[in-house]
Design a protein around this motif. Structure first.
Motif, PDB file in Angstrom:
ATOM      1  N   PRO A  86       0.154   2.294  -0.280  1.00  0.00           N
ATOM      2  CA  PRO A  86       0.291   3.719  -0.644  1.00  0.00           C
ATOM      3  C   PRO A  86      -0.533   4.648   0.250  1.00  0.00           C
ATOM      4  N   PHE A  87      -1.723   4.230   0.621  1.00  0.00           N
ATOM      5  CA  PHE A  87      -2.571   5.037   1.493  1.00  0.00           C
ATOM      6  C   PHE A  87      -1.902   5.252   2.854  1.00  0.00           C
ATOM      7  N   PHE A  88      -1.362   4.189   3.435  1.00  0.00           N
ATOM      8  CA  PHE A  88      -0.760   4.298   4.769  1.00  0.00           C
ATOM      9  C   PHE A  88       0.579   5.036   4.731  1.00  0.00           C
ATOM     10  N   ILE A  89       1.295   4.947   3.616  1.00  0.00           N
ATOM     11  CA  ILE A  89       2.514   5.745   3.478  1.00  0.00           C
ATOM     12  C   ILE A  89       2.149   7.228   3.456  1.00  0.00           C
ATOM     13  N   HIS A  90       1.132   7.578   2.693  1.00  0.00           N
ATOM     14  CA  HIS A  90       0.681   8.972   2.650  1.00  0.00           C
ATOM     15  C   HIS A  90       0.214   9.429   4.042  1.00  0.00           C
ATOM     16  N   LYS A  91      -0.489   8.562   4.734  1.00  0.00           N
ATOM     17  CA  LYS A  91      -0.959   8.886   6.090  1.00  0.00           C
ATOM     18  C   LYS A  91       0.229   9.136   7.026  1.00  0.00           C
ATOM     19  N   ALA A  92       1.276   8.329   6.909  1.00  0.00           N
ATOM     20  CA  ALA A  92       2.474   8.523   7.741  1.00  0.00           C
ATOM     21  C   ALA A  92       3.157   9.845   7.410  1.00  0.00           C
ATOM     22  N   GLU A  93       3.167  10.221   6.140  1.00  0.00           N
ATOM     23  CA  GLU A  93       3.788  11.483   5.736  1.00  0.00           C
ATOM     24  C   GLU A  93       3.008  12.693   6.235  1.00  0.00           C
ATOM     25  N   THR A  94       1.695  12.589   6.266  1.00  0.00           N
ATOM     26  CA  THR A  94       0.873  13.752   6.615  1.00  0.00           C
ATOM     27  C   THR A  94       0.414  13.789   8.065  1.00  0.00           C
ATOM     28  N   GLU A  95       0.202  12.611   8.678  1.00  0.00           N
ATOM     29  CA  GLU A  95      -0.372  12.579  10.028  1.00  0.00           C
ATOM     30  C   GLU A  95       0.563  12.031  11.099  1.00  0.00           C
ATOM     31  N   GLY A  96       1.594  11.320  10.689  1.00  0.00           N
ATOM     32  CA  GLY A  96       2.512  10.743  11.667  1.00  0.00           C
ATOM     33  C   GLY A  96       2.573   9.230  11.548  1.00  0.00           C
ATOM     34  N   PRO A  97       3.315   8.578  12.432  1.00  0.00           N
ATOM     35  CA  PRO A  97       3.530   7.128  12.344  1.00  0.00           C
ATOM     36  C   PRO A  97       2.229   6.321  12.325  1.00  0.00           C
ATOM     37  N   VAL A  98       2.268   5.222  11.566  1.00  0.00           N
ATOM     38  CA  VAL A  98       1.138   4.302  11.473  1.00  0.00           C
ATOM     39  C   VAL A  98       1.590   2.966  12.060  1.00  0.00           C
ATOM     40  N   ALA A  99       0.886   2.505  13.088  1.00  0.00           N
ATOM     41  CA  ALA A  99       1.230   1.234  13.734  1.00  0.00           C
ATOM     42  C   ALA A  99       0.683   0.074  12.910  1.00  0.00           C
ATOM     43  N   ILE A 100       1.479  -0.987  12.793  1.00  0.00           N
ATOM     44  CA  ILE A 100       1.089  -2.210  12.101  1.00  0.00           C
ATOM     45  C   ILE A 100       0.984  -3.317  13.156  1.00  0.00           C
ATOM     46  N   SER A 101      -0.107  -4.080  13.094  1.00  0.00           N
ATOM     47  CA  SER A 101      -0.303  -5.111  14.124  1.00  0.00           C
ATOM     48  C   SER A 101      -0.398  -6.507  13.514  1.00  0.00           C
ATOM     49  N   ARG A 102      -0.026  -7.460  14.346  1.00  0.00           N
ATOM     50  CA  ARG A 102      -0.204  -8.883  14.036  1.00  0.00           C
ATOM     51  C   ARG A 102      -0.854  -9.496  15.264  1.00  0.00           C
TER      52      ARG A 102
END
Length: 100
Positions: free
Chosen positions: A14-30
Motif C-alpha cells: 500500500p505504501f508503494f502504491i501511494h508513492k507511485a500515485e503521488t511521486e511517479g513509478p516505483v522500480a522493483i528489483s530482484r
C-alpha cells in the motif's frame, strides 16, 4: 531512481502504491536488478492509450531522428500540399470530377 527489493514491496505494497500515485513509478528489483515497476493508473492509461500518428508526424519524427530536420516551425502539411499540387496539378480540396 532507487529500486525497492521485491520482499520490501510485498510487505509494504500500500505504501508503494501511494508513492507511485503521488511521486511517479516505483522500480522493483530482484538481486539488485530492476525487474518491474509499480505505476499509477493515470500513468498506465497515458502509456497504453496513444493516438495514432499522422503520416506527417511520422515523417517529421524519422527526419529528426536522422538529423535531416531540425526546424520545429517548418509547416510540413503545407509543404506536403504543395507537393501534391505539383504532381497532381490541383489542390486536395478540388476533386477531378467537380468539372463533370
Amino acid at each position: 531512481m532507487n529500486a525497492v527489493p521485491i520482499f520490501e514491496a510485498k510487505n509494504r505494497l500500500p505504501f508503494f502504491i501511494h508513492k507511485a500515485e503521488t511521486e511517479g513509478p516505483v522500480a522493483i528489483s530482484r538481486r539488485n536488478k530492476e525487474v518491474a515497476f509499480i505505476i499509477s493508473k493515470e500513468d498506465y492509461e497515458a502509456m497504453s492509450v496513444s493516438k495514432p500518428k499522422s503520416v506527417v508526424e511520422t515523417i517529421r519524427e524519422k527526419l529528426k531522428m536522422q538529423g535531416f530536420f531540425d526546424d520545429d516551425d517548418f509547416d510540413f502539411s503545407a509543404h506536403l500540399e504543395s507537393i501534391k499540387e505539383h504532381y497532381y496539378g490541383r489542390p486536395e480540396d478540388e476533386h477531378i470530377f467537380d468539372e463533370v
